[in-house]
Design an enzyme around this catalytic site. Structure first.
Site, PDB file in Angstrom:
ATOM      1  N   GLU A  69       0.846  -1.200   0.000  1.00 56.45           N
ATOM      2  CA  GLU A  69       0.000   0.000   0.000  1.00 56.45           C
ATOM      3  C   GLU A  69       0.882   1.250   0.000  1.00 56.45           C
ATOM      4  O   GLU A  69       1.845   1.333   0.743  1.00 56.45           O
ATOM      5  CB  GLU A  69      -0.914  -0.036   1.243  1.00 56.45           C
ATOM      6  CG  GLU A  69      -1.681   1.234   1.550  1.00 56.45           C
ATOM      7  CD  GLU A  69      -2.554   1.741   0.402  1.00 56.45           C
ATOM      8  OE1 GLU A  69      -3.293   0.951  -0.203  1.00 56.45           O
ATOM      9  OE2 GLU A  69      -2.474   2.953   0.106  1.00 56.45           O
ATOM     10  N   ASN A  96       5.355   2.257  -3.278  1.00 57.28           N
ATOM     11  CA  ASN A  96       4.606   2.468  -4.510  1.00 57.28           C
ATOM     12  C   ASN A  96       4.793   1.255  -5.425  1.00 57.28           C
ATOM     13  O   ASN A  96       5.929   0.830  -5.663  1.00 57.28           O
ATOM     14  CB  ASN A  96       5.134   3.732  -5.209  1.00 57.28           C
ATOM     15  CG  ASN A  96       4.223   4.178  -6.331  1.00 57.28           C
ATOM     16  OD1 ASN A  96       3.631   3.363  -7.034  1.00 57.28           O
ATOM     17  ND2 ASN A  96       4.102   5.480  -6.494  1.00 57.28           N
ATOM     18  N   ASP A 118      -7.851   1.755  -8.010  1.00 58.15           N
ATOM     19  CA  ASP A 118      -8.355   3.075  -8.410  1.00 58.15           C
ATOM     20  C   ASP A 118      -8.574   3.088  -9.920  1.00 58.15           C
ATOM     21  O   ASP A 118      -7.677   2.712 -10.683  1.00 58.15           O
ATOM     22  CB  ASP A 118      -7.345   4.158  -8.011  1.00 58.15           C
ATOM     23  CG  ASP A 118      -7.159   4.229  -6.495  1.00 58.15           C
ATOM     24  OD1 ASP A 118      -8.172   4.116  -5.780  1.00 58.15           O
ATOM     25  OD2 ASP A 118      -6.020   4.373  -6.029  1.00 58.15           O
ATOM     26  N   LYS A 122      -9.822   9.095 -16.475  1.00 52.43           N
ATOM     27  CA  LYS A 122      -9.372   9.995 -17.560  1.00 52.43           C
ATOM     28  C   LYS A 122      -8.251   9.316 -18.354  1.00 52.43           C
ATOM     29  O   LYS A 122      -7.318   8.757 -17.771  1.00 52.43           O
ATOM     30  CB  LYS A 122      -8.841  11.302 -16.982  1.00 52.43           C
ATOM     31  CG  LYS A 122      -9.935  12.113 -16.300  1.00 52.43           C
ATOM     32  CD  LYS A 122      -9.493  13.533 -16.040  1.00 52.43           C
ATOM     33  CE  LYS A 122     -10.671  14.318 -15.515  1.00 52.43           C
ATOM     34  NZ  LYS A 122     -10.477  14.819 -14.159  1.00 52.43           N
ATOM     35  N   ASP A 154     -15.810  -3.165  -8.885  1.00 52.45           N
ATOM     36  CA  ASP A 154     -17.222  -2.878  -9.191  1.00 52.45           C
ATOM     37  C   ASP A 154     -17.290  -1.895 -10.363  1.00 52.45           C
ATOM     38  O   ASP A 154     -18.377  -1.463 -10.730  1.00 52.45           O
ATOM     39  CB  ASP A 154     -17.932  -2.251  -7.984  1.00 52.45           C
ATOM     40  CG  ASP A 154     -17.431  -0.851  -7.692  1.00 52.45           C
ATOM     41  OD1 ASP A 154     -16.203  -0.631  -7.794  1.00 52.45           O
ATOM     42  OD2 ASP A 154     -18.257   0.038  -7.397  1.00 52.45           O
ATOM     43  N   THR A 191     -13.304  -7.616   0.325  1.00 54.08           N
ATOM     44  CA  THR A 191     -12.450  -6.490   0.698  1.00 54.08           C
ATOM     45  C   THR A 191     -13.354  -5.409   1.326  1.00 54.08           C
ATOM     46  O   THR A 191     -14.583  -5.496   1.246  1.00 54.08           O
ATOM     47  CB  THR A 191     -11.735  -5.895  -0.535  1.00 54.08           C
ATOM     48  OG1 THR A 191     -12.640  -5.060  -1.245  1.00 54.08           O
ATOM     49  CG2 THR A 191     -11.213  -6.979  -1.459  1.00 54.08           C
ATOM     50  N   GLU A 194     -15.363  -3.934  -1.476  1.00 54.29           N
ATOM     51  CA  GLU A 194     -16.337  -4.900  -1.990  1.00 54.29           C
ATOM     52  C   GLU A 194     -17.576  -4.928  -1.102  1.00 54.29           C
ATOM     53  O   GLU A 194     -18.713  -4.927  -1.575  1.00 54.29           O
ATOM     54  CB  GLU A 194     -15.672  -6.281  -2.028  1.00 54.29           C
ATOM     55  CG  GLU A 194     -16.518  -7.370  -2.639  1.00 54.29           C
ATOM     56  CD  GLU A 194     -15.697  -8.646  -2.838  1.00 54.29           C
ATOM     57  OE1 GLU A 194     -14.498  -8.666  -2.497  1.00 54.29           O
ATOM     58  OE2 GLU A 194     -16.275  -9.618  -3.345  1.00 54.29           O
TER      59      GLU A 194
HETATM   60  N1  SAM Z   1      -7.988  -3.220  -2.059  1.00 54.26           N
HETATM   61  C1  SAM Z   1      -8.708  -2.423  -1.078  1.00 54.26           C
HETATM   62  C2  SAM Z   1     -10.176  -2.780  -1.086  1.00 54.26           C
HETATM   63  O1  SAM Z   1     -10.623  -3.430  -2.041  1.00 54.26           O
HETATM   64  O2  SAM Z   1     -10.876  -2.442  -0.124  1.00 54.26           O
HETATM   65  C3  SAM Z   1      -8.489  -0.914  -1.302  1.00 54.26           C
HETATM   66  C4  SAM Z   1      -9.053  -0.352  -2.574  1.00 54.26           C
HETATM   67  S1  SAM Z   1      -8.659   1.373  -2.798  1.00 54.26           S
HETATM   68  C5  SAM Z   1      -9.804   1.922  -3.972  1.00 54.26           C
HETATM   69  C6  SAM Z   1      -7.164   1.302  -3.750  1.00 54.26           C
HETATM   70  C7  SAM Z   1      -5.914   1.296  -2.893  1.00 54.26           C
HETATM   71  O3  SAM Z   1      -4.781   1.127  -3.737  1.00 54.26           O
HETATM   72  C8  SAM Z   1      -5.704   2.616  -2.152  1.00 54.26           C
HETATM   73  O4  SAM Z   1      -5.498   2.356  -0.784  1.00 54.26           O
HETATM   74  C9  SAM Z   1      -4.477   3.211  -2.816  1.00 54.26           C
HETATM   75  O5  SAM Z   1      -3.703   4.002  -1.945  1.00 54.26           O
HETATM   76  C10 SAM Z   1      -3.749   1.975  -3.284  1.00 54.26           C
HETATM   77  N2  SAM Z   1      -2.851   2.240  -4.408  1.00 54.26           N
HETATM   78  C11 SAM Z   1      -3.159   2.889  -5.556  1.00 54.26           C
HETATM   79  N3  SAM Z   1      -2.100   2.993  -6.371  1.00 54.26           N
HETATM   80  C12 SAM Z   1      -1.077   2.373  -5.721  1.00 54.26           C
HETATM   81  C13 SAM Z   1       0.286   2.157  -6.025  1.00 54.26           C
HETATM   82  N4  SAM Z   1       0.814   2.614  -7.173  1.00 54.26           N
HETATM   83  N5  SAM Z   1       1.060   1.490  -5.135  1.00 54.26           N
HETATM   84  C14 SAM Z   1       0.533   1.046  -3.974  1.00 54.26           C
HETATM   85  N6  SAM Z   1      -0.759   1.225  -3.610  1.00 54.26           N
HETATM   86  C15 SAM Z   1      -1.549   1.882  -4.471  1.00 54.26           C
END
Ligand code: SAM
Length: 213
Positions: A69, A96, A118, A122, A154, A191, A194
């Site tokens: 994360e 990252n 995420d 765009k 979703d 999750t 989810e």
């Molecule tokens: N997987 C979890 C769930 O389903 O409840 C969290 C979903 S959340 C929409 C997406 C997560 O991915 C966020 O916590 C975000 O910080 C992390 N994330 C996005 N891009 C990332 C990256 N390049 N490296 C590590 N984490 C990332």
């Protein structure tokens, strides 16, 4: 994801290197040193607050898991879960995903989970999507031959985009569900996202894809 700044997060992470691995570069190629048992490693990229990866680790002690994360204010919630559960087969990584190649080498990882990534709708942000071809290459470079990605979301747009991206990359589509919660799949672990989105009535999409090397 809406981020709430948590001023204590950095210190708390530093105080728990047994759960959130400090200096992960040093374990490249030897992640088994970090876990109690030498067994396959499954990683979740974008683990958020860690519900999925913690429950997976509880349910499958024969697999090592790692939740990755980017944000310390988010992973600190996953850390709380792990402190409570104290599982020998789960670690967290506050990095990252763009830099996965710094921390893992070929054959370090047996499976990648992407859950509710995420969507970055765009077009100019396409490269940030965790199913963009550059990320698929990164995963290929750390996975075993024939390694798999399991993906849930979703977001219909992201799902369709990802199926195309997987297919263009040459991945084999092993399993695709366009309404996962109505499928006969047994043993799904939800999750945080989810749970939230399915309670709102959103349809959940899921696929499993495999590298053909
Ligand atoms: N997987 C979890 C769930 O389903 O409840 C969290 C979903 S959340 C929409 C997406 C997560 O991915 C966020 O916590 C975000 O910080 C992390 N994330 C996005 N891009 C990332 C990256 N390049 N490296 C590590 N984490 C990332």
């Amino acid at each position: 994801m809406r981020l709430r700044y948590k001023p204590y997060a950095k210190d708390k992470i530093e105080q728990h290197p047994q759960y959130i691995v400090a200096m992960p570069e040093q374990y490249k190629g030897k992640w088994n040193e970090v876990f109690a048992s030498n067994q396959p490693l499954h990683i979740e990229v974008g683990t958020g607050k860690g519900r999925f990866i913690t429950e997976m680790a509880k349910a499958n002690p024969q697999i090592n898991y790692m939740g990755i994360e980017l944000y310390d204010s988010v992973i600190v919630d996953a850390l709380d879960r792990l402190i409570e559960a104290d599982l020998p087969n789960l670690k967290l990584l506050n990095v990252n995903a763009r830099d996965l190649g710094k921390y893992f080498e070929k054959n370090d990882v047996d499976r990648v989970y992407l859950n509710f990534s995420d969507p970055w709708p765009k077009i100019r942000h396409e490269k940030r999507r965790l199913t963009y071809k550059n990320f698929l290459k990164l995963y290929e470079e750390i996975l075993v031959d024939g390694g798999e990605i399991h993906f849930k979301t979703d977001n219909q747009g992201l799902f369709e985009y990802s199926l195309m991206s997987f297919s263009e990359y040459g991945l084999l589509l092993k399993y695709v569900s366009l309404d996962f919660h109505k499928s006969d799949y047994q043993g799904n672990i939800m999750t945080e996202y989810e749970q939230k989105f399915s309670e709102m009535g959103n349809r959940i999409y899921r696929c499993e894809v495999k590298y053909q090397n």
